[in-house]
Every structure is written in structure tokens, then in C-alpha cells.
Write an enzyme that holds these catalytic residues in place. Structure first.
Site, PDB file in Angstrom:
ATOM      1  N   ASP A   1      42.573  31.812  43.528  1.00  0.00           N
ATOM      2  CA  ASP A   1      41.373  31.914  42.700  1.00  0.00           C
ATOM      3  C   ASP A   1      41.473  31.083  41.433  1.00  0.00           C
ATOM      4  OD1 ASP A   1      43.330  33.532  41.510  1.00  0.00           O
ATOM      5  OD2 ASP A   1      42.381  35.376  42.170  1.00  0.00           O
TER       6      ASP A   1
ATOM      7  N   HIS B   1      42.229  45.528  44.482  1.00  0.00           N
ATOM      8  CA  HIS B   1      41.608  44.244  44.808  1.00  0.00           C
ATOM      9  C   HIS B   1      42.665  43.168  45.000  1.00  0.00           C
ATOM     10  CE1 HIS B   1      41.895  43.423  40.363  1.00  0.00           C
ATOM     11  NE2 HIS B   1      42.140  42.204  40.806  1.00  0.00           N
TER      12      HIS B   1
ATOM     13  N   GLU C   1      36.981  42.344  44.613  1.00  0.00           N
ATOM     14  CA  GLU C   1      36.997  43.644  43.955  1.00  0.00           C
ATOM     15  C   GLU C   1      36.368  44.717  44.833  1.00  0.00           C
ATOM     16  OE1 GLU C   1      35.082  42.112  40.402  1.00  0.00           O
ATOM     17  OE2 GLU C   1      36.985  42.326  39.331  1.00  0.00           O
TER      18      GLU C   1
END
Length: 273
Positions: free
Chosen positions: A72, A143, A148
């Protein structure tokens, strides 16, 4: 599914690093056949990266024929910002090993077209032949990456608005100033990670004990996205003692027996090298 239980964070990190080293060495990557590794950021993998750097500097491990894909990146945070995941990876890992920068893939949170950036990332993974080993960590709410609670368990790489709890938790990295914390990120999806040939998730600390319980003892639930990896054919959860506090005693005893066998096997392998 395997659960490897070590005494503390340092031992869990060392075991994870040895496992990664073992997988790369036994794969025997070449210019025609790269090993592809998915990587996380955050506090959990820090000691693991330090160990991998040690193995590289001692001549035991090369990343010359390794391709990496990070989980990410924040949207709108300059790449050079000390809290960007680009900065984290280069400062804590990449610049200390022999990986070709062209082979280290990190999502661009400043791309003009974020949706296109996510699509290209998925294509790059596919073009690399898929990910051999995806390493991840989790948050206290279970998560993985920025998937999430409530995220689809078949999700792909996408733009994600961050939950308030995540923003508040990340404020510590931004001087506890909520106004400076990014509210959006680019993240691989649960489905993206599930496509990997093998997944290793490192979970440490008592504050993640309930998440570990949800990950392995409760059913698959999109409110605890890490639970999806119960269904992956090759998942290894690596944890410390503190993270097992919510598990049943029978579960801990069973997996500790497996851990001793796995740990002995790893030690035997590296004593030969």
C-alpha cells in the site's frame, strides 16, 4: 494453515526472516526466473527487514533476481515525505540490499489517475508471474494492508478511504496532528494477496491478540479481513507469545508442537549452509 509461535517479537521476526531467506535460496532465482515477494510496511516487519539486511551483508542472500510488490501507499503524501511508504521501504530495506530499483514496485499515491495506477499494479503482478510469497502484518482490528473491516474478501488493488480509527492510530506518525494524516490510500485487495502462492502474516503484541483469535479460531468474516487467509492453501501465521493471549489453550499447545518441528527444520537447513 500453520501457526508458528515464538517467545517474543525479536524471535518471531528472526524466524520470519529466515523463512523468507530459505524460500529465496531454495527457489534459486535467475535472470530468467525471478522470485516475487510481496512486502508490508509498519512497525511489525522492521526487525525482519534488519535481519534480511544482515543476511545480505554476510553474503548469504541476494535480491538481484527478486521482484517486490508493496501492499500500500498513502494518497497525496509526497514520495520523499518521511512517513510515505516509499521512504520507509528505501530507508529501512531497499537501499541496504542489491535489489534493482526497477524491480521494487510501490504504488504511486500521487499518480494523476489513481484508478489506472491500481490497474497497472495488478497487471505488473500478473506480468511478473504472480507473487510467490506475500508477507503481511495486521492491525488490531484485523485489517491487512488497508483492507479495513467491511472490505470485500475478493477485492483487488484500489483506492480506499481510511476509517477514522485508522487515521487516529496513524496520527502518532504525524506528530499526533490529525490534520496531517492522509485520509486515503492505495492498497492491494484481499483477493490480490489470496492469489499469491504462499502467504506469511506476522502478528505480534498483546494488542493484536483478539485479531489473531479472529484470524484462526473464528470463522471467515469480512469484518476481520485477515480471517480470509484461513481459506488459502498455504498460509503461515507467525506470532509471539503475547499475541496468543486470546487463543484457546488447546490451540496454543497444538501449534507449539508444530512450531518446534518447523523451527528445528529451519535450523538444520541453515546449519548446512
Amino acid at each position: 494453515m500453520r501457526l508458528v509461535i515464538l517467545e517474543d517479537y525479536d524471535l518471531a521476526s528472526e524466524w520470519a526472516a529466515k523463512y523468507i531467506r530459505n524460500r529465496i535460496i531454495t527457489f534459486r532465482p535467475t535472470a530468467q526466473r525471478y522470485f516475487t515477494l510481496g512486502l508490508p510496511t509498519g512497525s511489525t516487519p522492521y526487525a525482519c527487514y534488519k535481519k534480511l539486511i544482515e543476511y545480505h551483508k554476510s553474503g548469504d542472500l541476494s535480491f538481484k533476481y527478486v521482484k517486490t510488490f508493496n501492499m500500500d501507499e498513502y494518497v497525496g503524501l509526497p514520495r520523499a515525505h518521511p512517513e510515505s511508504y516509499h521512504s520507509y521501504m528505501w530507508n529501512n530495506f531497499f537501499k541496504h540490499v542489491d535489489i534493482d530499483p526497477a524491480n521494487a514496485h510501490i504504488l504511486d499515491g500521487n499518480a494523476q489517475d489513481l484508478e489506472a495506477e491500481c490497474a497497472v499494479f495488478e497487471k505488473d503482478i500478473a506480468d511478473a508471474g504472480g507473487i510467490d510469497l506475500f508477507v503481511g502484518g495486521i492491525g488490531p482490528d484485523g485489517h491487512i494492508a488497508f483492507n479495513e473491516p467491511g472490505s470485500s474478501l475478493v477485492s483487488r488493488t484500489r483506492v480506499k478511504t481510511l476509517a477514522k480509527d485508522t487515521i487516529v492510530a496513524n496520527a502518532r506518525f504525524f506528530g499526533h496532528d490529525l490534520s496531517k494524516v492522509p485520509t486515503m490510500a492505495l492498497t492491494v485487495g484481499v483477493g490480490t494477496v489470496m492469489d499469491s502462492r504462499e502467504v506469511m502474516i506476522v502478528i505480534t503484541g498483546a494488542h493484536k491478540a483478539f485479531a489473531l483469535y479472529k484470524a484462526i479460531e473464528d470463522g471467515v468474516n469480512h469484518m476481520w479481513t485477515v480471517s480470509a487467509f484461513q481459506q488459502h492453501p498455504r498460509t503461515i501465521f507467525v506470532c509471539d507469545e503475547d499475541a496468543t493471549l486470546e487463543l484457546r489453550v488447546k490451540t496454543v499447545k497444538y501449534f507449539k508442537g508444530e512450531t518446534e518441528t518447523l523451527y528445528t527444520s529451519v535450523l538444520k537447513y541453515f546449519c548446512r549452509s
